[in-house]
Design an enzyme around this catalytic site. Structure first.
Site, mmCIF file in Angstrom:
data_model
loop_
_atom_site.group_PDB
_atom_site.id
_atom_site.type_symbol
_atom_site.label_atom_id
_atom_site.label_comp_id
_atom_site.label_asym_id
_atom_site.label_seq_id
_atom_site.Cartn_x
_atom_site.Cartn_y
_atom_site.Cartn_z
ATOM 1 N N GLY A 177 -9.271 33.836 63.411
ATOM 2 C CA GLY A 177 -7.992 34.728 63.973
ATOM 3 C C GLY A 177 -6.957 33.937 64.343
ATOM 4 O O GLY A 177 -5.837 34.245 64.513
ATOM 5 N N ASP A 178 -7.315 32.615 64.928
ATOM 6 C CA ASP A 178 -6.278 31.954 65.345
ATOM 7 C C ASP A 178 -6.730 30.483 65.178
ATOM 8 O O ASP A 178 -6.851 29.427 66.125
ATOM 9 C CB ASP A 178 -6.014 32.047 66.930
ATOM 10 C CG ASP A 178 -4.735 31.464 67.562
ATOM 11 O OD1 ASP A 178 -3.839 30.982 66.629
ATOM 12 O OD2 ASP A 178 -4.428 31.366 68.813
ATOM 13 N N PHE A 179 -7.159 29.889 63.981
ATOM 14 C CA PHE A 179 -7.734 28.517 63.632
ATOM 15 C C PHE A 179 -6.607 27.733 63.396
ATOM 16 O O PHE A 179 -5.850 27.718 62.386
ATOM 17 C CB PHE A 179 -8.501 28.629 62.697
ATOM 18 C CG PHE A 179 -9.468 27.453 62.439
ATOM 19 C CD1 PHE A 179 -10.667 27.258 63.204
ATOM 20 C CD2 PHE A 179 -9.109 26.778 61.349
ATOM 21 C CE1 PHE A 179 -11.348 26.406 62.910
ATOM 22 C CE2 PHE A 179 -9.586 25.493 61.317
ATOM 23 C CZ PHE A 179 -10.875 25.319 62.158
#
Length: 273
Positions: A177-179
């Site tokens: 999701g926020d890589f």
């Protein structure tokens, strides 16, 4: 924020961490390194309650240390996590000794292992398709209400993609999701580990694109090696795989955001430690 010093005090009483100097730079959580009474180095993370962070503990339990930081303890009432501490802990973004392509390969190697974890049924993690559908509705509402100076046709196309792309996925995984290269840090047990997940269940292609623009900041454009976990070329292939979060941000115009300096001000920390 007013209750943060009391929450920190509760976690100190519950887990007995010897807290050290606060980490700075985050906007949605209060994070500090610490050492437990048995000498184990850890990180105490207390999050501002918000939707994106709701599934972090569950995702970390599912990954169970497979290329992500380990969850050691959780207090869901106070949104507090006790996490494995990564040492030396510098982000992949600042790994200037690595070439752009080496950083891409390091990130892809992490994703390969994260995506191998079976998707649980049932799960408390949100479905990407549900989230992007809400983003589409939010973008439509704000375009009508705020009327920002964006290309209406382009925004409409982005809204359509938000609604349609998740259904084209060939498989589902636990998406970080926020890589990005700031959320991959150097560790001792593995060279690099993922942190700060904003997890959902959905198409792994949502990870591509934005993440690696950050990875290669100030670096030459990497060669298009087959560096993604599924063997497809990198950078991201084709315009239809734009990251839905980026589409949402461009479409939403102005609106409430996260408070600047959240949980890092002296008032929030109080007299800690």
């Amino acid at each position: 924020m007013e209750g943060l010093p009391q929450i920190v005090a509760r976690m100190r009483a519950r887990w007995s961490p010897d807290l050290q100097a606060l980490f700075h730079g985050g906007s949605c959580s209060w994070v500090a390194p610490a050492t437990l009474p048995d000498g184990l180095p850890v990180v105490l993370k207390i999050s501002w309650p918000h939707r994106e962070a709701a599934g972090e503990a569950e995702a970390l339990r599912l990954w169970d240390g497979h290329r992500a930081v380990r969850l050691l303890r959780e207090d869901s009432e106070y949104h507090a996590l006790l996490l494995e501490r990564c040492d030396p802990g510098h982000p992949l973004r600042s790994a200037d000794h690595l070439s752009a392509e080496e950083r891409l390969l390091a990130g892809a190697d992490i994703l390969r292992e994260l995506w191998q974890v079976p998707v649980p049924h049932p799960t408390g993690l949100e479905q990407l398709a549900d989230v992007t559908s809400e983003w589409a509705g939010l973008a439509e509402e704000r375009m009508e209400r705020i009327r920002p100076g964006f290309d209406a046709g382009l925004v409409a196309h982005g809204i359509q993609l938000l609604r349609e792309l998740p259904a084209t996925a060939s498989r589902e995984v636990v998406v970080h999701g926020d890589f990005n290269a700031g959320n991959v840090v150097a560790a001792a047990r593995r060279p690099w580990l993922a942190i700060d997940a904003k997890p959902m269940i959905g198409d792994p292609d949502t990870t591509r694109g934005r993440s690696w623009r950050r990875s290669t900041t100030h670096s030459p454009t990497p060669t298009p090696a087959a560096c993604w976990p599924d063997g497809s070329p990198c950078p991201v292939r084709g315009k239809r795989r734009r990251h839905p979060r980026r589409t949402r941000r461009h479409a939403r115009g102005t609106g409430p955001g996260r408070p600047a300096g959240y949980l890092s001000s002296p008032a929030a920390v109080g007299s800690w430690p």
